[in-house]
Design an enzyme around this catalytic site. Sequence first.
Site, PDB file in Angstrom:
ATOM      1  N   SER A 211      66.227 -18.795  54.948  1.00 34.86           N
ATOM      2  CA  SER A 211      66.645 -19.898  54.254  1.00 34.86           C
ATOM      3  C   SER A 211      66.352 -21.154  54.481  1.00 34.86           C
ATOM      4  CB  SER A 211      68.257 -19.799  53.891  1.00 34.86           C
ATOM      5  OG  SER A 211      68.522 -18.716  52.920  1.00 34.86           O
TER       6      SER A 211
ATOM      7  N   SER B  41      74.393 -19.423  47.378  1.00 36.26           N
ATOM      8  CA  SER B  41      73.746 -18.486  46.643  1.00 36.26           C
ATOM      9  C   SER B  41      72.235 -18.553  46.588  1.00 36.26           C
ATOM     10  CB  SER B  41      74.342 -18.218  44.980  1.00 36.26           C
ATOM     11  OG  SER B  41      73.598 -17.484  44.243  1.00 36.26           O
ATOM     12  N   ASN B  42      71.708 -17.471  47.002  1.00 37.02           N
ATOM     13  CA  ASN B  42      70.164 -17.537  46.939  1.00 37.02           C
ATOM     14  C   ASN B  42      69.576 -17.599  45.553  1.00 37.02           C
ATOM     15  OD1 ASN B  42      69.418 -16.829  49.940  1.00 37.02           O
ATOM     16  ND2 ASN B  42      70.919 -15.527  49.697  1.00 37.02           N
TER      17      ASN B  42
ATOM     18  N   PHE C 297      69.925  -4.890  46.903  1.00 43.17           N
ATOM     19  CA  PHE C 297      69.916  -3.784  47.900  1.00 43.17           C
ATOM     20  C   PHE C 297      71.366  -2.935  47.849  1.00 43.17           C
ATOM     21  CE2 PHE C 297      67.218  -7.176  49.416  1.00 43.17           C
ATOM     22  CZ  PHE C 297      66.290  -6.489  50.128  1.00 43.17           C
TER      23      PHE C 297
END
Length: 438
Positions: free
Chosen positions: A109, A215-216, A170
Amino acid sequence: MASHQWRQTAAKAGAIATGTLLAVALAAPGQAAAHQRTGTPEPSSSATPGSGLDRQALRRSLDAAHEAGMYGIYSEVRDGRQTWQGASGVADVDTRRPVRPDMVHRIGSITKTFTAVAVLQQVARGTVDLDAPIARYLPELVPDERGQQITVRMLLNHTSHIADYVGPAFPSLLEGTTSSLDEHRFRTIAPEELVRLGLAATPTGQPGATPGMYSNTNYVVAGLLLEKVTGVDAEEYITRNVIRKAGLRHTSFPRTARIPGPHSKAYESWYGFIDPPRDYSVYNMSWASTAGAMVSTMSDLNQFYRALLRGELIGAAQLAEMQKTVLVWLGGGQANYGLGIYSADLPCGRFWGHDGGVFGMGTQSLASADGSRLLSFGMNLMKYQRLDESGQPVPNDIDQAILEHLFLAVCGQSAGATAKSAQPPFVPFAADRMLVKR
């Protein structure tokens, strides 16, 4: 472990880390391979009161992390024009190949800082308004009322409250196994699909509400915004206008599942559920996109943050916007998060930076406000802690060794001398949550 207990544990563990201080067991004792370059010293920032670089102490602190169980750790510290580099441990637990300080490393990140800089360059050019709704630019991607309520700024400072896509991407991590990590090793997933997964999940709050929630998904949307306003692939734009502008030679978005250049393996333990830890250095990183797919070296990262804080990548007005912080939930706690960077108030002053974690690799970068004192270090073993009955990681000797290295690097003092006055003490890898969100 029962399925419901796994879910509870995974949720808590994911909220605490991909990047919570990383590693597991054992490697043979090793000497730190220290390399240093010196020149005419520049005056240190007021945020760095230490007397230059204590190279011997820095070397010992890396050795201590390795001896405590970290497979391999490598670091670069800069103070003005003085530079120290060191490494301790192994890059491959089978061959015992040693780590080196110049290894190429997945930075997770920390990619977000590069993406934010690229967006702010467009702000300076007038093609993006930070306080405009994202629907102005991407009406079909973020439709309806949410697209009108969520602004570009909310994406960059994590107050959009769009949920993270990593859990849905995932799914086994929510079902009791880590099988998704292996099943999806060579999967290619489009950024639009990542955003769809995040938008389909329950929002973490109302757009603009504080504290925000890391949050990605936000930074994948930011990458698609870049593509819309520039007409160029986001990774290509960042490469041309951020990486090359900063003069970085070993930083890139890899074109294949392999890390380009000399690198360590990447060992993932998932808090002991993968035993022995498994190597994930070969991995299709499309799942991380403009939120976390880049590789770099510790030297390149220090050069990048120095250039950023000295106004060489964006103008003063854009840097000021970048450093306007809000409270954001990350890692089970809160941090002061700006636009792609966060602040860390240490006993020796305020530092800016980010951390990054992917399966098997973690990275931390911090820089004093004037860019004169910098630290970047990487590690090749993730989530080495064991969990207690409530799903919280149990601290161990690796944690203390890493903190010691960090304080020696940025403050020039031992963690024992400084940590008592840090309220709260700084925890490395606080922000990078690339796993299951809480």
